[in-house]
Write a protein that holds these residues in place. Structure first.
Motif, PDB file in Angstrom:
ATOM      1  N   VAL A 145      50.830  31.166  -0.197  1.00 23.97           N
ATOM      2  CA  VAL A 145      51.695  30.238  -0.928  1.00 23.97           C
ATOM      3  C   VAL A 145      52.718  31.028  -1.757  1.00 23.97           C
ATOM      4  N   GLY A 146      53.993  30.665  -1.591  1.00 20.72           N
ATOM      5  CA  GLY A 146      55.066  31.318  -2.334  1.00 20.72           C
ATOM      6  C   GLY A 146      55.228  32.794  -2.026  1.00 20.72           C
ATOM      7  N   GLY A 147      54.531  33.273  -1.029  1.00 25.16           N
ATOM      8  CA  GLY A 147      54.593  34.694  -0.706  1.00 25.16           C
ATOM      9  C   GLY A 147      53.950  35.574  -1.764  1.00 25.16           C
ATOM     10  N   THR A 148      53.182  34.948  -2.685  1.00 23.66           N
ATOM     11  CA  THR A 148      52.603  35.706  -3.794  1.00 23.66           C
ATOM     12  C   THR A 148      51.108  35.470  -3.987  1.00 23.66           C
ATOM     13  N   TRP A 149      50.555  34.456  -3.310  1.00 27.63           N
ATOM     14  CA  TRP A 149      49.141  34.130  -3.466  1.00 27.63           C
ATOM     15  C   TRP A 149      48.387  34.428  -2.173  1.00 27.63           C
TER      16      TRP A 149
END
Length: 305
Positions: A184-188
């Motif tokens: 998710v969001g490229g961060t999670w």
């Protein structure tokens, strides 16, 4: 990991590796790729949390509290204990799950050195931090004790960390095994037992367990206790026997089918009762005993003495 002694089963952590964060509310900090395990978690005050090898059930934890508490339970009940277990969830293997089987995640905008959570306010509603009360119990399987710690959040709560990374749940995961938060969001990302990102973002991993290249020189080098689980990945809700602890000395038969194990030190598992047939020395948490040549689980175990 082979031929090394591990901590005794259910040993309490007298002085946990706890990292205390500085206050902060922004998410601009980036993780440090060069941090070492010894740097990632500073020593906290003695008695903040207790680390116990095995699962909540194998340690006879209150099943109306901790990760299994109902949603309506007060925070102090939910924070009595947390379970961290290496498992498979969806296509993520391995990934850390909690005592109810929900996937745990890490956030790229947090940092591991020093440990710091930057997910607060509305973020923490979407991604609830995995918190623990001071003096609470953390049960762990398939994760090195030295890689488990805690960080003080901006609201004063203790949040658990894996290799320095604060860990979270995702509120859109509706059932155990869901991985809706992955990417998710490229961060999670799901968090692996070594703190790395699970899935495609993860580094190549070594096998969870492998047979020892050589047995101990004699039985005196063997440990004296092992906890066996009916399912792979230390799952003690599978089958009819749940988890069972077996202690030495000498050879002990195993009654039932058990597919993963947490030894207190090197133990020799045998394919047949009476310590006969083929054998494998296991000296670290074994997530899948079928991969070691026991399709129906080992049938006996030898300890020192």
């Amino acid at each position: 990991m082979l031929r090394k002694h591990v901590a005794p089963l259910a040993a309490l952590l007298a002085a946990g590796a706890l990292a205390l964060s500085a206050c902060g509310t922004t998410g601009s900090a980036q993780p440090s790729p060069s941090s070492s395990p010894s740097q990632q978690q500073e020593t906290g005050s003695s008695g903040d949390v207790s680390l116990l090898s095995g699962t909540a059930r194998s340690n006879k934890a209150d099943e109306q509290a901790g990760d299994l508490a109902p949603d309506s339970a007060p925070r102090e009940v939910k924070n009595k204990w947390v379970q961290l277990r290496a498992a498979q969830a969806g296509e993520l293997n391995p990934v850390v799950v909690n005592g109810a089987g929900f996937t745990l995640y890490r956030f790229d905008k947090d940092t591991a050195n020093p440990s710091k959570s930057t997910c607060n306010g509305d973020c923490a509603k979407t991604w609830p931090p995995v918190t623990i009360a001071k003096g609470g119990k953390v049960f762990f399987s398939g994760i090195k004790k030295a890689d488990i710690g805690a960080v003080t959040r901006d609201d004063g709560q203790l949040q658990l960390t894996v290799k320095g990374w604060p860990v979270y749940r995702f509120n859109k995961d509706a059932k155990p095994g869901d991985t809706n938060g992955q990417g998710v969001g490229g961060t999670w990302f799901g968090v692996r037992p070594d703190g790395q990102k699970a899935g495609d973002a993860a580094k190549p991993s070594t096998p969870a367990t492998a047979p020892s290249s050589a047995p101990p020189a004699d039985d005196a080098e063997l440990g004296d206790q092992v906890t066996l689980f009916t399912g792979k990945d230390f799952d003690d809700f599978s089958g009819n026997n749940f988890a069972t602890g077996i202690t030495g000395p000498g050879c002990k038969d195993i009654r039932g089918t058990f597919l993963s194990a947490v030894p207190s030190g090197p133990v020799k598992l045998w394919a047949e009762p009476g310590c006969k047939g083929t054998s494998v020395v296991v000296d670290d948490d074994a997530r899948d005993l079928t991969a070691l040549g026991f399709p129906n689980g080992p049938k006996s175990v030898r300890f020192a003495g």
